[in-house]
Scaffold this motif. Structure first.
Motif, PDB file in Angstrom:
ATOM      1  N   THR A 121       0.854  -1.177   0.000  1.00 60.17           N
ATOM      2  CA  THR A 121       0.000   0.000   0.000  1.00 60.17           C
ATOM      3  C   THR A 121       0.892   1.229   0.000  1.00 60.17           C
ATOM      4  O   THR A 121       1.738   1.381   0.875  1.00 60.17           O
ATOM      5  CB  THR A 121      -0.919   0.006   1.240  1.00 60.17           C
ATOM      6  N   GLU A 155      -3.202  10.403  -1.751  1.00 67.54           N
ATOM      7  CA  GLU A 155      -3.431   9.300  -2.682  1.00 67.54           C
ATOM      8  C   GLU A 155      -2.995   8.004  -2.025  1.00 67.54           C
ATOM      9  O   GLU A 155      -1.911   7.931  -1.442  1.00 67.54           O
ATOM     10  CB  GLU A 155      -2.626   9.484  -3.970  1.00 67.54           C
ATOM     11  N   HIS A 166      -2.604   3.933  -2.985  1.00 65.43           N
ATOM     12  CA  HIS A 166      -2.601   2.912  -4.026  1.00 65.43           C
ATOM     13  C   HIS A 166      -2.526   1.546  -3.346  1.00 65.43           C
ATOM     14  O   HIS A 166      -1.589   1.286  -2.577  1.00 65.43           O
ATOM     15  CB  HIS A 166      -1.389   3.063  -4.950  1.00 65.43           C
ATOM     16  N   ASN A 178      -4.292  -2.708  -6.803  1.00 68.27           N
ATOM     17  CA  ASN A 178      -4.448  -2.194  -8.167  1.00 68.27           C
ATOM     18  C   ASN A 178      -5.557  -1.148  -8.288  1.00 68.27           C
ATOM     19  O   ASN A 178      -6.177  -1.002  -9.332  1.00 68.27           O
ATOM     20  CB  ASN A 178      -4.695  -3.330  -9.163  1.00 68.27           C
ATOM     21  N   LYS A 179      -5.827  -0.456  -7.208  1.00 68.01           N
ATOM     22  CA  LYS A 179      -6.824   0.608  -7.203  1.00 68.01           C
ATOM     23  C   LYS A 179      -6.207   1.851  -6.573  1.00 68.01           C
ATOM     24  O   LYS A 179      -5.280   1.758  -5.780  1.00 68.01           O
ATOM     25  CB  LYS A 179      -8.064   0.188  -6.421  1.00 68.01           C
ATOM     26  N   GLU A 180      -6.736   3.000  -6.960  1.00 67.67           N
ATOM     27  CA  GLU A 180      -6.244   4.270  -6.410  1.00 67.67           C
ATOM     28  C   GLU A 180      -7.398   5.010  -5.754  1.00 67.67           C
ATOM     29  O   GLU A 180      -8.487   5.101  -6.311  1.00 67.67           O
ATOM     30  CB  GLU A 180      -5.658   5.138  -7.520  1.00 67.67           C
TER      31      GLU A 180
END
Length: 194
Positions: free
Chosen positions: A139, A180, A182, A185-187
């Motif tokens: 992460t 932000e 991450h 595989n998502k933001e």
């Protein structure tokens, strides 16, 4: 004469009855193609999205009531390929994948997955970031300071590895910030104005 009128009435009644039965049969054929989607434990405001394999949204609906969501979809009309329903709740996203092949729809329960969204809150000049991470995926957390012209500058970055629970606290000076995160595989992006 009375028999002719009586027989004519019977004929009209039979034609009306036949038309009604035929109409129900056509609706039954259309409804037979529909796939019932049933999802438990939904809340008003949850978002249900149908996406293709490329992430393109084909259908989107905000859930209107709490409890159990039930709806029929004619998924057999979709082109052959892989698709998924995505149910976005407050802090989690559940994916329900399915495949369409030759107008047949098949769901695979073992491919369903749940991703947990991060929770970001600000109180008394501190910003708290927490995320449930059962897969222990890396992460990345990035904090950007945003100036009065809207330009952002990276102030902090950290990669949290091999942790099922991500918990961070930041003390930020007065100003505007973009955070932000991450993971999986998502933001996820959150703006803080303190």
């Amino acid at each position: 004469m009375k028999n002719t009128i009586r027989n004519t009435k019977k004929g009209i009644l039979m034609v009306a009855l036949l038309a009604t039965v035929t109409g129900f049969a056509n609706n039954a054929k259309r409804d037979a193609k529909k796939t019932a989607v049933v999802i438990e434990n939904v809340k008003e405001g949850n978002l249900l999205t149908l996406k293709d394999v490329y992430g393109i949204t084909l259908y989107k609906e905000a859930i209107a009531t709490n409890g159990i969501y039930k709806k029929g979809f004619d998924l057999s009309e979709l082109p052959n390929g892989d698709y998924l329903f995505e149910l976005e709740k407050d802090l989690e996203i559940k994916t329900i994948p399915f495949t369409v092949s030759s107008n047949k729809v098949s769901f695979n329960k073992t491919d369903e997955s749940t991703y947990f969204k991060p929770y970001v809150r600000e109180a008394n000049g501190l910003v708290y970031v927490s995320k449930l991470n059962p897969s222990s995926a890396d992460t990345t957390i990035k904090v950007y300071a945003i100036d009065i012209y809207g330009e952002s500058r990276l102030s902090f970055t950290e990669v949290v590895e091999n942790s099922q629970i991500v918990e961070k606290v930041f003390k930020l000076e007065k100003g505007n910030y973009k955070i932000e995160i991450h993971s999986d595989n998502k933001e996820y992006t959150t703006f803080i104005n303190n």
